[in-house]
Design a protein around this motif. Structure first.
Motif, mmCIF file in Angstrom:
data_model
loop_
_atom_site.group_PDB
_atom_site.id
_atom_site.type_symbol
_atom_site.label_atom_id
_atom_site.label_comp_id
_atom_site.label_asym_id
_atom_site.label_seq_id
_atom_site.Cartn_x
_atom_site.Cartn_y
_atom_site.Cartn_z
ATOM 1 N N GLY A 51 49.719 -2.858 27.266
ATOM 2 C CA GLY A 51 49.629 -1.576 27.639
ATOM 3 C C GLY A 51 48.340 -1.055 28.251
ATOM 4 N N ALA A 52 47.225 -1.694 27.682
ATOM 5 C CA ALA A 52 45.801 -1.266 28.106
ATOM 6 C C ALA A 52 45.339 -1.909 29.538
ATOM 7 C CB ALA A 52 44.640 -1.573 27.159
ATOM 8 N N VAL A 53 45.933 -3.226 29.357
ATOM 9 C CA VAL A 53 45.581 -4.014 30.708
ATOM 10 C C VAL A 53 46.329 -3.588 31.838
ATOM 11 C CG1 VAL A 53 45.778 -6.202 31.990
ATOM 12 C CG2 VAL A 53 44.923 -6.082 29.532
ATOM 13 N N VAL A 54 47.591 -3.280 31.534
ATOM 14 C CA VAL A 54 48.663 -2.824 32.611
ATOM 15 C C VAL A 54 48.267 -1.530 33.111
ATOM 16 C CG1 VAL A 54 50.935 -1.915 33.238
ATOM 17 C CG2 VAL A 54 50.690 -3.963 32.133
ATOM 18 N N GLY A 55 47.687 -0.521 32.079
ATOM 19 C CA GLY A 55 46.934 0.923 32.147
ATOM 20 C C GLY A 55 45.858 0.590 33.257
ATOM 21 N N ALA A 56 45.082 -0.281 32.982
ATOM 22 C CA ALA A 56 43.833 -0.255 33.574
ATOM 23 C C ALA A 56 44.078 -0.903 35.143
ATOM 24 C CB ALA A 56 42.721 -1.268 32.835
ATOM 25 N N GLN A 62 45.724 2.860 41.568
ATOM 26 C CA GLN A 62 45.742 4.471 41.950
ATOM 27 C C GLN A 62 44.443 4.873 42.356
ATOM 28 O OE1 GLN A 62 46.597 6.763 38.501
ATOM 29 N NE2 GLN A 62 48.049 7.989 39.601
ATOM 30 N N ASP A 63 43.388 4.484 42.041
ATOM 31 C CA ASP A 63 42.044 4.870 42.514
ATOM 32 C C ASP A 63 41.777 4.581 43.789
ATOM 33 O OD1 ASP A 63 41.213 6.277 40.037
ATOM 34 O OD2 ASP A 63 40.182 4.694 39.212
ATOM 35 N N VAL A 64 42.079 3.407 43.945
ATOM 36 C CA VAL A 64 41.716 2.649 45.405
ATOM 37 C C VAL A 64 42.754 3.333 46.299
ATOM 38 C CG1 VAL A 64 42.056 0.584 46.795
ATOM 39 C CG2 VAL A 64 41.220 0.559 44.683
ATOM 40 N N MET A 65 43.956 3.457 46.133
ATOM 41 C CA MET A 65 44.772 4.234 47.033
ATOM 42 C C MET A 65 44.610 5.710 47.426
ATOM 43 S SD MET A 65 48.605 3.020 46.412
ATOM 44 C CE MET A 65 49.235 3.854 47.696
ATOM 45 N N ASN A 66 44.016 6.451 46.297
ATOM 46 C CA ASN A 66 44.187 7.705 46.397
ATOM 47 C C ASN A 66 42.633 8.444 46.845
ATOM 48 O OD1 ASN A 66 46.725 8.062 45.421
ATOM 49 N ND2 ASN A 66 46.297 8.297 43.474
ATOM 50 N N GLY A 67 41.870 7.433 46.963
ATOM 51 C CA GLY A 67 40.412 7.817 47.570
ATOM 52 C C GLY A 67 39.415 8.629 46.337
ATOM 53 N N VAL A 68 39.834 8.474 45.153
ATOM 54 C CA VAL A 68 39.069 9.026 43.981
ATOM 55 C C VAL A 68 38.012 8.064 43.933
ATOM 56 C CG1 VAL A 68 40.796 10.569 43.321
ATOM 57 C CG2 VAL A 68 40.383 8.386 42.145
ATOM 58 N N PRO A 69 37.001 8.396 43.049
ATOM 59 C CA PRO A 69 35.827 7.570 42.641
ATOM 60 C C PRO A 69 36.549 6.554 41.494
ATOM 61 C CG PRO A 69 35.016 9.657 42.389
ATOM 62 C CD PRO A 69 36.550 9.853 42.818
ATOM 63 N N ILE A 70 36.307 5.153 41.975
ATOM 64 C CA ILE A 70 37.077 4.104 41.134
ATOM 65 C C ILE A 70 36.398 4.279 39.805
ATOM 66 C CG2 ILE A 70 37.131 1.751 41.116
ATOM 67 C CD1 ILE A 70 37.415 1.845 44.101
ATOM 68 N N GLY A 71 37.472 4.089 38.739
ATOM 69 C CA GLY A 71 36.864 3.987 37.326
ATOM 70 C C GLY A 71 37.686 5.297 36.433
ATOM 71 N N LEU A 72 37.504 6.410 37.244
ATOM 72 C CA LEU A 72 38.180 7.648 36.599
ATOM 73 C C LEU A 72 39.701 7.417 36.295
ATOM 74 C CD1 LEU A 72 36.895 10.086 35.722
ATOM 75 C CD2 LEU A 72 37.776 11.181 37.810
ATOM 76 N N GLY A 73 40.516 6.754 37.252
ATOM 77 C CA GLY A 73 42.113 6.607 36.768
ATOM 78 C C GLY A 73 42.170 5.302 36.145
ATOM 79 N N VAL A 74 41.220 4.354 35.945
ATOM 80 C CA VAL A 74 41.138 3.116 35.281
ATOM 81 C C VAL A 74 41.243 3.505 33.755
ATOM 82 C CG1 VAL A 74 40.127 1.123 34.685
ATOM 83 C CG2 VAL A 74 40.091 1.748 37.253
ATOM 84 N N VAL A 75 40.062 4.372 33.380
ATOM 85 C CA VAL A 75 39.725 4.631 32.005
ATOM 86 C C VAL A 75 40.633 5.506 31.408
ATOM 87 C CG1 VAL A 75 38.188 6.674 32.207
ATOM 88 C CG2 VAL A 75 37.814 5.061 30.342
ATOM 89 N N SER A 76 41.388 6.468 32.051
ATOM 90 C CA SER A 76 42.381 7.593 31.807
ATOM 91 C C SER A 76 43.629 6.757 31.473
ATOM 92 C CB SER A 76 42.508 8.791 32.626
ATOM 93 O OG SER A 76 42.708 8.288 33.796
ATOM 94 N N ASN A 77 44.078 6.126 32.507
ATOM 95 C CA ASN A 77 45.410 5.299 32.407
ATOM 96 C C ASN A 77 45.239 4.067 31.217
ATOM 97 O OD1 ASN A 77 47.129 6.305 34.279
ATOM 98 N ND2 ASN A 77 46.092 5.604 35.777
#
Lengths: 168, 280
Positions: A51-56, A62-77
């Motif tokens: 779950g954690a690996v797939v989430g990350a 999602q971060d790459v596609m959505n133009g947000v700073p990379i890491g925010l989506g990684v850690v929350s998912n």
């Protein structure tokens, strides 16, 4: 290997869906998050590590596609996937309401981590009432859609397992 | 140590390692000028997914068009008549405006006015949108092949939209004014008071660093100052809706509603720099 490729394709499809069709459908300002439902399903079926690996991984995409700073989506998912995985073996997966409740709670966890860390690093300015309303609304949407998605994902997962066994 | 506690410890270690790695990446990103930088792997993902996103967007538009056509089929005849009348009126209006435009051009030439920057623009269609509530970017279907580069400004007929933060061969990502990472040098059109318009993840912008005694009022139009290398001068940004200043503050703040409808962007123009050939 077949399962990993299928998960990547599924996550990519969910991210594209989220950025196109669902981006224009936001009743009340909040939207559905199909990627979170994929992460939840993987966590509930395969445990906290997967779950954690797939989430990350999904968060990174999602971060790459959505133009947000990379890491925010990684850690929350990542947190959402890990928390979903903690239910593996402890929860009765046949319960019809389980996916709805899990999706509701995981949306709260994911968005709380997102807003919390975003605020911590100075990216997100807090508007507690508006944020809470948006997160609760999004959690409700995800909860409603989670039931058919989880049911469909379990069937897909079983089919992938059979395919993997045949291939192996 | 039992196998259960070993397993739990392993899970916890994996979780913590991933969290620390993600936070390290995030803090490294925040040190870059746009608070985001992706390498070749990230670009490869975007290049691979951009056509899929464009196709999904096209299919979605097709479905939406078919759906609305079904809805409107009953009113099509009256709508057609109304539109025909409107076209005739607009043609007449257009014919009346052409002499005025020519006169305007002549007066400009007489007064020796020069356009500050001869803009070349590339028309682009929005094919994707950041679904999060807190950030605002859109993906458009024009990229480096059409002459678009990073830091090119994006506008609509109503006003400024934002600027390009990433550009691939057939796509670009535009950071909208409302994004908290966006900051634009602006002036009040009436009084020429200068400030910085910053996004705040809401429907409005906040102008900061306005002098304490600056002449700003609700209803004032805000335009770009032209300072910095991104936005040309005098592009319309929005209209002041409120001004605030507390007793102890050195600066005033103003709230501005953007002129462009950033929630419903479908097409926009990207202003490409002079030295590059525009594709269209």
């Amino acid at each position: 290997m077949i399962r990993v490729a299928a998960y990547v394709a599924l996550a990519a499809a969910a991210a594209v869906l989220q950025a196109t069709w669902l981006a224009g459908f936001r009743p009340g300002g909040a939207g559905l998050d199909p990627l979170l439902l994929v992460i939840m399903s993987v966590g509930l079926l395969h445990g906290p590590e997967e779950g954690a690996v797939v989430g990350a991984g999904a968060g990174l995409m999602q971060d790459v596609m959505n133009g947000v700073p990379i890491g925010l989506g990684v850690v929350s998912n990542l947190c959402a996937g890990f928390c979903a995985g903690l239910g593996e073996g402890r929860l009765y997966l046949e319960d019809v309401w389980l996916p709805a409740l899990a999706a509701f709670l995981l949306t709260l966890v994911r968005d709380a981590v997102w807003v919390g860390i975003g605020h911590l690093v100075g990216l997100v300015s807090l508007a507690p009432l508006a944020d809470a309303r948006m997160i609760a609304l999004s959690a409700c949407y995800n909860g409603v859609v989670a039931m058919p998605v989880f049911y469909w994902f379990r069937r897909l997962d079983r089919a992938l397992e059979r395919a993997s066994k045949r291939a192996g | 140590m039992s196998s259960n506690s070993l397993l739990r410890r392993r899970r916890l270690v994996l979780f913590l390692v991933l969290c620390v790695a993600a936070l390290a990446v995030l803090t490294a990103q925040l040190r870059t000028p746009d608070q985001r930088r992706i390498g070749w792997a990230g670009l490869a993902v975007e290049v691979a997914l951009a056509p899929v996103t464009a196709a999904a967007s096209h299919v979605g538009s097709g479905f939406a068009g078919a759906w609305s056509a079904l809805h409107e089929i009953g009113t099509l005849r009256t709508e057609n008549a109304r539109l025909a009348a409107e076209v005739a009126a607009l043609r007449q209006e257009n014919a009346g405006l052409q002499p005025a435009a020519q006169e305007n051009d002549r007066l400009r030439a007489l007064l020796g006015f020069k356009q500050q920057q001869p803009f070349q623009t590339v028309a682009a269609r929005v094919i994707g949108r950041d679904p999060s509530v807190w950030f605002s970017t859109v993906l458009v279907d024009r990229g480096t092949r059409a002459g678009v580069r990073r830091n090119d400004a994006a506008v609509t007929a109503d006003g400024l939209v934002g600027h390009v933060i990433e550009a691939g061969p057939g796509w670009s990502r535009v950071l909208l004014l409302l994004d908290p990472r966006s900051a634009v040098g602006v002036v009040v059109a009436r009084s020429r008071e200068a400030g910085v318009a910053e996004g705040q993840s809401q429907a409005t912008l906040r102008i900061q660093y306005l002098a304490r005694d600056a002449d700003v009022q609700p209803g004032d139009q805000i335009v770009t100052s032209g300072l910095g290398e991104i936005y040309p001068k005098n592009l319309v940004v929005g209209t002041v809706t409120g001004v605030s200043r507390s007793g102890a503050d050195m600066f005033q703040e103003a709230v501005v509603r953007p002129s462009a409808d950033l929630d419903h962007l479908e097409e926009l123009l990207i202003i490409v720099r002079d030295e590059r050939p525009a594709a269209q």
